[in-house]
Design a protein around this motif. Structure first.
Motif, mmCIF file in Angstrom:
data_model
loop_
_atom_site.group_PDB
_atom_site.id
_atom_site.type_symbol
_atom_site.label_atom_id
_atom_site.label_comp_id
_atom_site.label_asym_id
_atom_site.label_seq_id
_atom_site.Cartn_x
_atom_site.Cartn_y
_atom_site.Cartn_z
ATOM 1 N N LYS A 34 19.450 -0.996 8.643
ATOM 2 C CA LYS A 34 18.968 -0.569 8.260
ATOM 3 C C LYS A 34 17.409 -0.216 9.622
ATOM 4 C CE LYS A 34 18.487 1.377 3.795
ATOM 5 N NZ LYS A 34 17.568 1.959 2.473
ATOM 6 N N GLU A 35 16.479 0.876 9.868
ATOM 7 C CA GLU A 35 15.610 -0.078 11.252
ATOM 8 C C GLU A 35 14.786 -0.791 10.849
ATOM 9 O OE1 GLU A 35 16.718 4.166 13.688
ATOM 10 O OE2 GLU A 35 14.579 3.486 12.873
ATOM 11 N N ARG A 36 14.008 -1.060 11.312
ATOM 12 C CA ARG A 36 12.876 -2.243 11.073
ATOM 13 C C ARG A 36 11.466 -1.074 10.465
ATOM 14 N NH1 ARG A 36 10.278 -7.004 14.620
ATOM 15 N NH2 ARG A 36 13.051 -7.215 14.919
ATOM 16 N N ALA A 37 10.554 -1.844 9.736
ATOM 17 C CA ALA A 37 10.419 -0.936 8.504
ATOM 18 C C ALA A 37 8.710 -1.852 8.412
ATOM 19 C CB ALA A 37 10.904 -0.119 7.322
ATOM 20 N N PHE A 38 8.148 -0.486 7.833
ATOM 21 C CA PHE A 38 6.366 -1.363 7.574
ATOM 22 C C PHE A 38 6.267 -1.434 6.444
ATOM 23 C CE2 PHE A 38 1.621 -1.219 7.636
ATOM 24 C CZ PHE A 38 1.253 -1.300 6.113
ATOM 25 N N ALA A 39 5.961 -2.850 6.265
ATOM 26 C CA ALA A 39 5.481 -3.425 4.703
ATOM 27 C C ALA A 39 4.298 -3.053 4.409
ATOM 28 C CB ALA A 39 5.685 -4.940 4.487
ATOM 29 N N ALA A 40 3.037 -4.061 5.153
ATOM 30 C CA ALA A 40 1.948 -3.862 4.910
ATOM 31 C C ALA A 40 1.089 -4.640 5.750
ATOM 32 C CB ALA A 40 1.859 -5.315 3.421
ATOM 33 N N THR A 41 0.060 -4.216 6.164
ATOM 34 C CA THR A 41 -0.767 -4.921 7.235
ATOM 35 C C THR A 41 -2.293 -5.113 6.935
ATOM 36 O OG1 THR A 41 -1.593 -3.913 9.525
ATOM 37 C CG2 THR A 41 -1.784 -2.648 8.069
ATOM 38 N N ILE A 42 -3.364 -6.043 7.557
ATOM 39 C CA ILE A 42 -3.909 -6.219 7.534
ATOM 40 C C ILE A 42 -5.045 -6.557 8.403
ATOM 41 C CG2 ILE A 42 -3.541 -8.948 7.685
ATOM 42 C CD1 ILE A 42 -6.102 -9.142 4.909
ATOM 43 N N THR A 43 -6.271 -6.244 8.997
ATOM 44 C CA THR A 43 -7.430 -6.033 9.448
ATOM 45 C C THR A 43 -8.287 -7.571 9.765
ATOM 46 O OG1 THR A 43 -9.369 -6.126 8.492
ATOM 47 C CG2 THR A 43 -8.467 -3.817 9.581
ATOM 48 N N TRP A 44 -8.679 -7.944 11.329
ATOM 49 C CA TRP A 44 -8.385 -8.633 11.738
ATOM 50 C C TRP A 44 -9.841 -9.818 10.874
ATOM 51 C CZ3 TRP A 44 -13.735 -10.242 12.756
ATOM 52 C CH2 TRP A 44 -14.493 -9.370 12.678
ATOM 53 N N SER A 45 -10.578 -9.098 9.996
ATOM 54 C CA SER A 45 -11.673 -9.556 9.572
ATOM 55 C C SER A 45 -11.093 -10.553 8.030
ATOM 56 C CB SER A 45 -12.731 -9.093 9.202
ATOM 57 O OG SER A 45 -12.461 -7.505 8.844
ATOM 58 N N GLY A 46 -9.550 -8.949 7.813
ATOM 59 C CA GLY A 46 -9.207 -9.273 6.500
ATOM 60 C C GLY A 46 -10.208 -8.017 5.238
ATOM 61 N N GLY A 47 -10.549 -7.706 5.380
ATOM 62 C CA GLY A 47 -11.581 -6.350 5.384
ATOM 63 C C GLY A 47 -10.915 -5.736 4.879
ATOM 64 N N GLY A 48 -9.594 -5.461 5.527
ATOM 65 C CA GLY A 48 -9.149 -3.919 4.752
ATOM 66 C C GLY A 48 -7.428 -3.467 4.959
ATOM 67 N N THR A 49 -6.179 -3.443 4.457
ATOM 68 C CA THR A 49 -5.283 -3.538 4.277
ATOM 69 C C THR A 49 -4.296 -2.395 4.092
ATOM 70 O OG1 THR A 49 -5.751 -3.826 1.830
ATOM 71 C CG2 THR A 49 -5.504 -5.836 3.228
ATOM 72 N N SER A 50 -3.438 -2.301 3.972
ATOM 73 C CA SER A 50 -2.616 -0.954 3.502
ATOM 74 C C SER A 50 -1.657 -1.362 3.184
ATOM 75 C CB SER A 50 -2.623 -0.209 5.267
ATOM 76 O OG SER A 50 -1.542 1.329 5.370
ATOM 77 N N TYR A 51 -0.818 -0.317 2.390
ATOM 78 C CA TYR A 51 1.069 -0.933 2.182
ATOM 79 C C TYR A 51 1.649 -0.192 2.085
ATOM 80 C CZ TYR A 51 -1.314 -5.279 0.123
ATOM 81 O OH TYR A 51 -2.253 -6.038 -0.208
ATOM 82 N N ASP A 52 2.907 -0.083 2.325
ATOM 83 C CA ASP A 52 3.828 1.352 1.681
ATOM 84 C C ASP A 52 3.899 1.278 1.157
ATOM 85 O OD1 ASP A 52 7.410 1.436 1.941
ATOM 86 O OD2 ASP A 52 6.341 2.630 3.306
ATOM 87 N N GLU A 53 4.066 2.790 0.583
ATOM 88 C CA GLU A 53 4.387 2.374 -1.078
ATOM 89 C C GLU A 53 5.174 1.949 -1.831
ATOM 90 O OE1 GLU A 53 1.077 5.690 -1.474
ATOM 91 O OE2 GLU A 53 2.751 4.965 -2.520
ATOM 92 N N SER A 54 6.505 1.861 -1.278
ATOM 93 C CA SER A 54 7.602 0.669 -1.526
ATOM 94 C C SER A 54 7.529 -0.322 -2.098
ATOM 95 C CB SER A 54 8.883 0.884 -0.985
ATOM 96 O OG SER A 54 8.461 -0.289 0.284
ATOM 97 N N VAL A 55 6.316 -0.797 -1.311
ATOM 98 C CA VAL A 55 5.442 -2.423 -2.101
ATOM 99 C C VAL A 55 4.254 -1.947 -2.693
ATOM 100 C CG1 VAL A 55 7.238 -3.088 -0.302
ATOM 101 C CG2 VAL A 55 3.920 -3.262 -0.129
ATOM 102 N N LYS A 56 3.452 -1.384 -2.733
ATOM 103 C CA LYS A 56 2.060 -1.085 -3.024
ATOM 104 C C LYS A 56 2.212 -1.523 -4.672
ATOM 105 C CE LYS A 56 0.208 2.232 -1.556
ATOM 106 N NZ LYS A 56 -0.936 3.669 -1.225
ATOM 107 N N GLY A 57 1.399 -2.613 -4.654
ATOM 108 C CA GLY A 57 1.271 -2.685 -6.639
ATOM 109 C C GLY A 57 2.116 -3.954 -6.343
ATOM 110 N N ARG A 58 3.101 -4.172 -5.752
ATOM 111 C CA ARG A 58 3.714 -5.348 -6.258
ATOM 112 C C ARG A 58 3.254 -6.744 -4.695
ATOM 113 N NH1 ARG A 58 8.840 -5.261 -5.446
ATOM 114 N NH2 ARG A 58 8.513 -3.290 -3.772
ATOM 115 N N PHE A 59 3.505 -5.913 -3.181
ATOM 116 C CA PHE A 59 2.840 -7.153 -2.781
ATOM 117 C C PHE A 59 1.609 -7.422 -2.007
ATOM 118 C CE2 PHE A 59 7.255 -6.718 -0.428
ATOM 119 C CZ PHE A 59 8.016 -6.948 -1.789
ATOM 120 N N THR A 60 1.258 -8.139 -2.178
ATOM 121 C CA THR A 60 -0.458 -8.920 -1.200
ATOM 122 C C THR A 60 -0.605 -9.366 -0.259
ATOM 123 O OG1 THR A 60 -1.118 -8.601 -3.852
ATOM 124 C CG2 THR A 60 -3.019 -9.410 -2.393
ATOM 125 N N ILE A 61 -0.747 -9.391 1.095
ATOM 126 C CA ILE A 61 -1.468 -9.271 2.125
ATOM 127 C C ILE A 61 -2.848 -9.989 2.248
ATOM 128 C CG2 ILE A 61 -1.618 -7.128 3.172
ATOM 129 C CD1 ILE A 61 -0.480 -7.836 5.690
#
Length: 118
Positions: A43-70
Motif C-alpha cells: 500500500k501507499e504511505r498514509a497519514f496516521a497522526a499529526t501534532i502542532t509545533w506547540s503540542g496544542g493541536g492534534t489530528s488523527y486518521d479515523e482508523s487510529v482515533k481512540g487507540r493512538f496518541t501523538i
C-alpha cells in the motif's frame, strides 16, 4: 543536517501496546509540526497522526482515533506515538515527518517496522 530517528517498533500481539519515538536533530524543533505516517505492505504511505509545533493541536486518521496518541516533548526534541489496542491491520512501517509551519521544509525519518500478529 536534519535527522529524524524513529525507535520503538517491534513484533507484538493483537491488543498489545507500543510507543514509538522520533528524535529530531539539526533543526529548531518548535518551527515544525510533526506527524506519523505508515506504509502497510503493498500500500501507499498514509497519514496516521499529526501534532502542532506547540503540542496544542492534534489530528488523527479515523482508523487510529481512540487507540493512538501523538505527543511531543519540545525540551527533548522528540515526538511520540503511543499505540494501544493494536490490530493486525496496524502492521506497517511507521515514518516520522516534520513540516515547517511557516514555509516549505519537509523531512522524513527512515521508518520503524511495527508488526502485529493475530
Amino acid at each position: 543536517q536534519v535527522q529524524l530517528a524513529e525507535t520503538g517498533g517491534g513484533l507484538v500481539q493483537t491488543g498489545d501496546s507500543l510507543r514509538l519515538s522520533c528524535a529530531a536533530s539539526g533543526l529548531t524543533f518548535t518551527n515544525y509540526n510533526m506527524g506519523w505516517y505508515r506504509q502497510a505492505p503493498g500500500k501507499e504511505r498514509a497519514f496516521a497522526a499529526t501534532i502542532t509545533w506547540s503540542g496544542g493541536g492534534t489530528s488523527y486518521d479515523e482508523s487510529v482515533k481512540g487507540r493512538f496518541t501523538i505527543s511531543r516533548d519540545n525540551a527533548k526534541n522528540t515526538a511520540y506515538l503511543q499505540m494501544n489496542s493494536l490490530r493486525p491491520e496496524d502492521t506497517a512501517i511507521y515514518y516520522c515527518n516534520v513540516r515547517r509551519w511557516f514555509g516549505p521544509a519537509d523531512y522524513w525519518g527512515q521508518g520503524t517496522q511495527v508488526t502485529v500478529s493475530s
